[in-house]
Design a protein around this motif. Structure first.
Motif, short mmCIF file in Angstrom:
data_model
loop_
_atom_site.label_atom_id
_atom_site.label_comp_id
_atom_site.label_asym_id
_atom_site.label_seq_id
_atom_site.Cartn_x
_atom_site.Cartn_y
_atom_site.Cartn_z
N ASN A 261 43.82 -18.27 148.90
CA ASN A 261 44.13 -17.42 150.06
C ASN A 261 45.32 -16.50 149.77
OD1 ASN A 261 43.15 -17.00 152.73
ND2 ASN A 261 43.04 -19.25 152.93
N PHE A 262 45.28 -15.31 150.36
CA PHE A 262 46.39 -14.35 150.21
C PHE A 262 46.89 -13.97 151.60
CE2 PHE A 262 43.93 -14.13 146.40
CZ PHE A 262 44.87 -14.03 145.39
N LEU A 263 48.14 -14.25 151.86
CA LEU A 263 48.70 -13.98 153.20
C LEU A 263 49.79 -12.90 153.09
CD1 LEU A 263 49.18 -17.70 154.30
CD2 LEU A 263 47.19 -16.25 154.72
N GLU A 264 49.96 -12.17 154.22
CA GLU A 264 51.01 -11.14 154.23
C GLU A 264 52.30 -11.71 154.77
OE1 GLU A 264 49.85 -7.68 156.46
OE2 GLU A 264 47.93 -7.63 155.36
N ARG A 265 53.41 -11.17 154.27
CA ARG A 265 54.71 -11.54 154.82
C ARG A 265 55.01 -10.64 156.00
NH1 ARG A 265 58.51 -13.94 150.62
NH2 ARG A 265 60.10 -13.98 152.24
N PRO A 266 55.65 -11.04 157.01
CA PRO A 266 55.90 -12.44 157.36
C PRO A 266 54.58 -13.14 157.68
CG PRO A 266 56.48 -11.00 159.19
CD PRO A 266 56.06 -10.09 158.08
N VAL A 267 54.56 -14.41 157.33
CA VAL A 267 53.29 -15.14 157.41
C VAL A 267 52.91 -15.42 158.85
CG1 VAL A 267 52.13 -17.27 156.76
CG2 VAL A 267 53.65 -16.14 155.15
N ASN A 268 51.68 -15.07 159.16
CA ASN A 268 51.15 -15.32 160.49
C ASN A 268 50.79 -16.78 160.59
OD1 ASN A 268 48.57 -15.83 162.01
ND2 ASN A 268 49.08 -13.78 162.83
#
Lengths: 530, 116
Positions: free
Chosen positions: A99-106
């Motif tokens: 998985n790839f998440l964006e900062r700030p993490v949701n």
């Protein structure tokens, strides 16, 4: 088991916030906020999920993560980073992270990613478990297969049609690879099932059976085997097949046969031996008293008797020795004609004393022959003596004269060169019964004069040399023995020959037992009249 | 002179017994089977008989049965001389049973004791 997470993040505050959030979902979280800490944690490997910003401390640690994942495939990797870096992160770690998440993490996206990771972990654990079991199973199967194949006995599995569905290596070596054939064809060369088949009985009641069988291998050798059967039962409790396990006990049986016929022989010969010893005593007494009385005629007669008895005892002892030990033949190359002439010379006196003429048809030279001269000569002397005896004891007054004719010639056929010999007399001849039994152990037509060993051993010696012996005879007209020996030492191994002769012995010994029992019976019957 | 009948099928053993017994002052007659033995026993009326058990044709026990039914011969002592093992039981009424090869002093003393 609660999963452990290693969180690698530049920003301590962001990291702590994530840790707090995750710990609320009952996850335990370790934080590495420097490369030193990261290395320490990677060393310990005490986590299941790696939550990481690859752009750590201004650098790109994608390669380190990739390397770690390669060594620890069970650890699930979740990547998070600035939105602007996410493409690059995907390029670098696309095959590593789930998985790839964006900062700030949701938080919702993180929850889903963790759930996903957990599922992956449990799937992979299960997979590892399965493959471990599968390889155990394969090992076990290989082990049982090896046990089946390498067992030092014949194992076959048979279905209800008595067809062989599986057989181990030893079985296939000795009985051929005809999986699918009927066991009675393969084991016994029969065309129909054997009576009292233990496999059929095991199919009927599911109980194991023990039997002793004689089976015939593809090379034609016979083996005594001890056979045990066991049912093979399927999941429904039905007997689908029967396993048959046979141990080769041929050697034991041969030894037993040999010992029992040896005992039998000594038993039935003791009467003859005792007679000879008594006659020897008589000779000694007469010689002693002849000398005391100064009676040269008596002394000389006694001396002749002693010589005769010594010869007979010597012969009998040698015969017993021959029988007691199946010794290997001591092959020598000897002149065929010279050997035969030696044989004839030993009976010349006996023939002359009994008015039996000797005729010979022997060429000057027939070359050399490879034999054990001791045994072949004694076999031939036996036949020659029999021929003279047949003339001696012939009471036919119509015959003008008695004669024994010795002939020798050579023949050649596919099997090689043979030396042939015939010894023919015009004596009393033999009836069919005597003809059939004459090579049998202990059979004698000469009463107390014979041991019943001579022709038995003669036959055995010729066979052991790879030759053959046959006889033609009619009562009142005479007897003709014809035999041949291979000129060169026979290729057939000695072991096979002795096995063959032992099998013959077995058949003979049963007859010997019957004869002996009859003797004992008649003795007892007579006694019981009193 | 006392007379002994020797019944044995082996000519060498008959010769031996004849020499031994004649040397010790007995008269002898011989037979090589049961039939001959009976004929000669009746003709010669011996004072003792030595009997082999195993002979071609009929065996020693039958000979014994026949002479024990004959009024003239039934009291003649019989010494069994045989190579059969367990021969003690074959003719239980024999005065003695010797195994071949026998001890000649033993035979002579048995004859001396038992002869009529």
């Amino acid at each position: 088991m609660a999963e452990k997470i290693l969180l690698i993040d530049n920003s301590e505050s962001h990291a702590r916030a994530l840790k707090l959030y995750l710990e609320r979902s009952r996850l335990s979280v370790l934080i590495a906020s420097s490369s030193g800490e990261m290395e320490k944690q990677f060393e310990k490997r005490d986590f299941d999920i790696l939550l990481v910003d690859p752009f750590f401390q201004g650098g790109d640690i994608s390669a380190v993560i990739e390397k770690f994942k390669a060594v620890n495939p069970m650890v699930q990797v979740i990547v998070f980073c600035e939105k602007k870096h996410i493409d690059k992160a995907m390029d670098n770690l696309g095959s590593v992270a789930i998985n790839f998440l964006e900062r700030p993490v949701n938080s919702k996206a993180l929850d889903l990613a963790v759930v996903h990771a957990k599922r992956c972990i449990s799937n992979e654990r299960r997979l590892a478990n399965y493959s471990q079991r599968l390889s155990d199973l394969q090992n076990a199967q290989a082990l049982y297969h090896q046990l089946f194949n390498e067992s030092p006995c014949y194992i076959s599995v048979q279905n209800r049609d008595l067809r062989i569905t599986a057989a181990n290596t030893l079985f296939q070596r000795d009985f051929g690879k005809q999986i699918g054939g009927h066991c009675y064809e393969i084991y016994k060369h029969r065309e129909s099932p054997c009576p009292d088949c233990p496999v059929v009985q095991t199919f009927e009641d599911g109980k194991s059976r023990n039997t002793e069988e004689i089976v015939t291998s593809i090379s034609g050798k016979q083996y005594n085997v001890l056979t045990q059967t066991a049912p093979i039962i399927d999941d429904n409790g039905e007997i689908t097949q029967v396993m048959e396990m046979s141990t080769n006990i041929t050697q034991i049986r041969q030894l037993q046969d040999h010992l029992s016929s040896l005992g039998l022989m000594l038993g039935s010969m003791s009467h003859g031996v005792k007679g000879m010893l008594t006659a020897l005593d008589g000779g000694i007494y007469q010689m002693e008293s002849g000398m005391k009385k100064n009676d040269p005629e008596r002394t000389e007669k006694a001396f002749e008797l002693i010589k005769q008895m010594a010869d007979r005892i010597k012969k009998m002892v040698l015969e017993i020795l021959y029988y007691a030990k199946s010794r290997e033949l001591q092959y020598e190359s000897v002149g065929s004609v010279e050997m035969f002439n030696t044989v004839i010379s030993t009976i010349t006196n006996l023939a002359a004393n009994n008015n039996v003429a000797i005729k010979t048809q022997i060429p000057q030279n027939l070359g050399e022959i490879e034999i054990d001269p001791n045994w072949v000569q004694s076999a031939l002397v036996n036949l020659a003596e029999n021929a003279v005896d047949a003339c001696r004891y012939d009471n036919d007054k119509d015959k003008d004269s008695h004669q024994v004719e010795f002939s020798m010639w050579e023949e050649k056929d596919a099997a090689g060169e043979k030396i042939c010999i015939s010894i023919c007399d015009n004596g009393m001849g033999m009836d069919q019964e005597t003809r059939e039994k004459m090579f049998t152990l202990f059979f004698t037509s000469k009463g107390s004069q014979g041991t019943g060993l001579g022709l038995f051993i003669a036959n055995r010696v010729i066979k052991q040399h790879g030759g053959s012996i046959s006889v033609k005879s009619s009562p009142g007209k005479g007897t003709c023995f014809e035999l041949w020996l291979p000129r060169k030492r026979s290729d057939v191994s000695m072991v096979e020959k002795s096995i063959e002769s032992l099998h013959k012995t077995k058949n003979c010994s049963t007859e010997g037992v019957m004869i002996k029992e009859t003797i004992m019976d008649s003795g007892l019957n007579d006694a019981s009249y009193h | 002179m006392k007379k002994i009948l020797i019944v044995d099928d082996d000519p060498n053993i008959r010769d031996y017994l004849v020499s031994l017994l004649e040397d010790n002052g007995y008269a002898t007659c011989t037979a090589n089977d049961v039939r001959d033995g009976l004929k000669i026993a009746k003709a010669e009326q011996p004072d003792l008989i030595t009997l082999d058990l195993e002979m071609p044709g009929e065996w020693g026990p039958r000979f014994y049965r026949q002479i024990s039914q004959d009024k003239d011969l039934k009291n003649v002592p019989v010494i069994v001389i045989s190579g059969l093992s367990g021969n003690d039981y074959a003719i239980s009424k024999a005065v003695a049973t010797l195994s071949k090869p026998f001890d000649r002093e033993e035979l002579l003393s048995l004859i001396k004791e038992n002869i009529l």
